[in-house]
Design a protein around this motif. Structure first.
Motif, PDB file in Angstrom:
ATOM      1  N   VAL A  22       0.846  -1.188   0.000  1.00 17.36           N
ATOM      2  CA  VAL A  22       0.000   0.000   0.000  1.00 17.36           C
ATOM      3  C   VAL A  22       0.883   1.240   0.000  1.00 17.36           C
ATOM      4  O   VAL A  22       1.818   1.341   0.790  1.00 17.36           O
ATOM      5  CB  VAL A  22      -0.899   0.038   1.252  1.00 17.36           C
ATOM      6  CG1 VAL A  22      -1.861   1.219   1.186  1.00 17.36           C
ATOM      7  CG2 VAL A  22      -1.652  -1.248   1.424  1.00 17.36           C
ATOM      8  N   ARG A  23       0.569   2.215  -0.887  1.00 11.36           N
ATOM      9  CA  ARG A  23       1.263   3.504  -0.885  1.00 11.36           C
ATOM     10  C   ARG A  23       0.594   4.405   0.142  1.00 11.36           C
ATOM     11  O   ARG A  23      -0.632   4.494   0.189  1.00 11.36           O
ATOM     12  CB  ARG A  23       1.208   4.142  -2.267  1.00 11.36           C
ATOM     13  CG  ARG A  23       1.976   3.329  -3.311  1.00 11.36           C
ATOM     14  CD  ARG A  23       1.985   4.000  -4.643  1.00 11.36           C
ATOM     15  NE  ARG A  23       0.606   4.181  -5.113  1.00 11.36           N
ATOM     16  CZ  ARG A  23       0.276   4.823  -6.218  1.00 11.36           C
ATOM     17  NH1 ARG A  23       1.218   5.369  -6.975  1.00 11.36           N
ATOM     18  NH2 ARG A  23      -0.978   4.938  -6.583  1.00 11.36           N
ATOM     19  N   VAL A  24       1.425   5.071   0.956  1.00 12.57           N
ATOM     20  CA  VAL A  24       0.904   5.889   2.052  1.00 12.57           C
ATOM     21  C   VAL A  24       1.593   7.248   2.050  1.00 12.57           C
ATOM     22  O   VAL A  24       2.796   7.343   1.780  1.00 12.57           O
ATOM     23  CB  VAL A  24       1.158   5.200   3.418  1.00 12.57           C
ATOM     24  CG1 VAL A  24       0.561   6.009   4.551  1.00 12.57           C
ATOM     25  CG2 VAL A  24       0.629   3.783   3.427  1.00 12.57           C
ATOM     26  N   LYS A  25       0.826   8.308   2.376  1.00 18.21           N
ATOM     27  CA  LYS A  25       1.359   9.653   2.610  1.00 18.21           C
ATOM     28  C   LYS A  25       0.746  10.148   3.904  1.00 18.21           C
ATOM     29  O   LYS A  25      -0.467  10.054   4.098  1.00 18.21           O
ATOM     30  CB  LYS A  25       0.986  10.605   1.478  1.00 18.21           C
ATOM     31  CG  LYS A  25       1.668  10.322   0.169  1.00 18.21           C
ATOM     32  CD  LYS A  25       1.264  11.363  -0.863  1.00 18.21           C
ATOM     33  CE  LYS A  25       1.893  11.088  -2.213  1.00 18.21           C
ATOM     34  NZ  LYS A  25       1.537  12.117  -3.194  1.00 18.21           N
ATOM     35  N   LEU A  26       1.599  10.674   4.803  1.00 19.84           N
ATOM     36  CA  LEU A  26       1.131  11.174   6.085  1.00 19.84           C
ATOM     37  C   LEU A  26       1.488  12.641   6.244  1.00 19.84           C
ATOM     38  O   LEU A  26       2.564  13.066   5.821  1.00 19.84           O
ATOM     39  CB  LEU A  26       1.765  10.390   7.238  1.00 19.84           C
ATOM     40  CG  LEU A  26       1.447   8.894   7.306  1.00 19.84           C
ATOM     41  CD1 LEU A  26       2.259   8.238   8.414  1.00 19.84           C
ATOM     42  CD2 LEU A  26      -0.031   8.669   7.526  1.00 19.84           C
ATOM     43  N   GLY A  27       0.604  13.407   6.873  1.00 20.39           N
ATOM     44  CA  GLY A  27       0.860  14.821   7.099  1.00 20.39           C
ATOM     45  C   GLY A  27       0.944  15.185   8.566  1.00 20.39           C
ATOM     46  O   GLY A  27       1.389  16.277   8.905  1.00 20.39           O
ATOM     47  N   ILE A  28       0.527  14.272   9.454  1.00 26.73           N
ATOM     48  CA  ILE A  28       0.573  14.554  10.883  1.00 26.73           C
ATOM     49  C   ILE A  28       1.998  14.337  11.373  1.00 26.73           C
ATOM     50  O   ILE A  28       2.502  13.209  11.365  1.00 26.73           O
ATOM     51  CB  ILE A  28      -0.419  13.673  11.666  1.00 26.73           C
ATOM     52  CG1 ILE A  28      -1.843  13.940  11.193  1.00 26.73           C
ATOM     53  CG2 ILE A  28      -0.285  13.909  13.161  1.00 26.73           C
ATOM     54  CD1 ILE A  28      -2.885  13.034  11.813  1.00 26.73           C
ATOM     55  N   LYS A  29       2.646  15.439  11.797  1.00 25.45           N
ATOM     56  CA  LYS A  29       4.042  15.344  12.222  1.00 25.45           C
ATOM     57  C   LYS A  29       4.159  14.653  13.570  1.00 25.45           C
ATOM     58  O   LYS A  29       3.243  14.704  14.393  1.00 25.45           O
ATOM     59  CB  LYS A  29       4.679  16.732  12.279  1.00 25.45           C
ATOM     60  CG  LYS A  29       4.840  17.337  10.897  1.00 25.45           C
ATOM     61  CD  LYS A  29       5.700  18.568  10.926  1.00 25.45           C
ATOM     62  CE  LYS A  29       5.875  19.051   9.486  1.00 25.45           C
ATOM     63  NZ  LYS A  29       6.826  20.151   9.406  1.00 25.45           N
ATOM     64  N   GLY A  30       5.292  13.982  13.747  1.00 22.94           N
ATOM     65  CA  GLY A  30       5.559  13.241  14.979  1.00 22.94           C
ATOM     66  C   GLY A  30       5.459  11.744  14.735  1.00 22.94           C
ATOM     67  O   GLY A  30       5.423  11.272  13.595  1.00 22.94           O
ATOM     68  N   ALA A  31       5.412  10.986  15.826  1.00 26.43           N
ATOM     69  CA  ALA A  31       5.323   9.525  15.729  1.00 26.43           C
ATOM     70  C   ALA A  31       3.899   9.118  15.357  1.00 26.43           C
ATOM     71  O   ALA A  31       2.938   9.561  15.981  1.00 26.43           O
ATOM     72  CB  ALA A  31       5.717   8.893  17.057  1.00 26.43           C
ATOM     73  N   ASN A  32       3.779   8.326  14.321  1.00 24.78           N
ATOM     74  CA  ASN A  32       2.478   7.835  13.855  1.00 24.78           C
ATOM     75  C   ASN A  32       2.421   6.325  14.031  1.00 24.78           C
ATOM     76  O   ASN A  32       3.343   5.609  13.626  1.00 24.78           O
ATOM     77  CB  ASN A  32       2.273   8.178  12.382  1.00 24.78           C
ATOM     78  CG  ASN A  32       1.969   9.638  12.162  1.00 24.78           C
ATOM     79  OD1 ASN A  32       0.826  10.037  12.161  1.00 24.78           O
ATOM     80  ND2 ASN A  32       3.011  10.452  11.993  1.00 24.78           N
ATOM     81  N   GLN A  33       1.321   5.847  14.608  1.00 26.05           N
ATOM     82  CA  GLN A  33       1.102   4.417  14.733  1.00 26.05           C
ATOM     83  C   GLN A  33       0.132   4.001  13.640  1.00 26.05           C
ATOM     84  O   GLN A  33      -0.964   4.549  13.532  1.00 26.05           O
ATOM     85  CB  GLN A  33       0.536   4.071  16.113  1.00 26.05           C
ATOM     86  CG  GLN A  33       1.510   4.328  17.231  1.00 26.05           C
ATOM     87  CD  GLN A  33       0.925   3.932  18.573  1.00 26.05           C
ATOM     88  OE1 GLN A  33      -0.249   3.613  18.712  1.00 26.05           O
ATOM     89  NE2 GLN A  33       1.773   3.953  19.592  1.00 26.05           N
TER      90      GLN A  33
END
Length: 134
Positions: free
Chosen positions: A105-116
């Motif tokens: 799965v291709r993923v893009k995250l915008g929430i900075k910091g540690a992501n679970q």
């Protein structure tokens, strides 16, 4: 059937039961067409693995989460979920499971910091994967 033969049959049955024989041995045979078939073996429990292609990314930088789905039908979509507060929220990132059970799965995250993150397919979820967004 004559009376003497009936008494002899009853005597033999009674003697067998008293000697520890099984009453089931003398029971009438069951009709095989009305007997219920044996239950099929339960399918193996479904499971998912997950591994991120990176441990850290810049905001909105694309990365992949890949893994293997066992006990999940080919073509079933797996979805990325992100822990936000105390809730798991499904992201608009999904991919189908292929014939061998693999997915990517291709993923893009915008929430900075540690992501679970985790992967979900129905009620089956993978172990948590951590990705830091900087």
């Amino acid at each position: 059937m004559n009376r003497a033969l009936r008494y002899a049959t009853v005597g033999v049955i009674a003697a067998s039961l008293l000697a520890g024989g099984s009453a089931a041995a003398f029971a009438a045979p069951q009709d095989v067409h009305t007997a219920k078939p044996a239950a099929a073996a339960a399918p193996a429990a479904a499971s998912l693995t997950a591994k991120a292609s990176v441990n850290s990314v810049k905001a909105w930088q694309e990365f992949r989460i890949s893994g293997v789905a066992k006990g999940i039908k080919a073509g079933t979509n797996v979805t990325v979920q992100q822990k936000q507060g105390k809730k798991w929220v499904s992201l608009p990132a999904k991919a189908p499971v292929n014939k061998s059970g693999a997915y990517s799965v291709r993923v893009k995250l915008g929430i900075k910091g540690a992501n679970q993150l985790r992967i979900a397919a129905g009620n089956t979820v993978s172990p948590v994967v951590a990705v830091t967004v900087r």
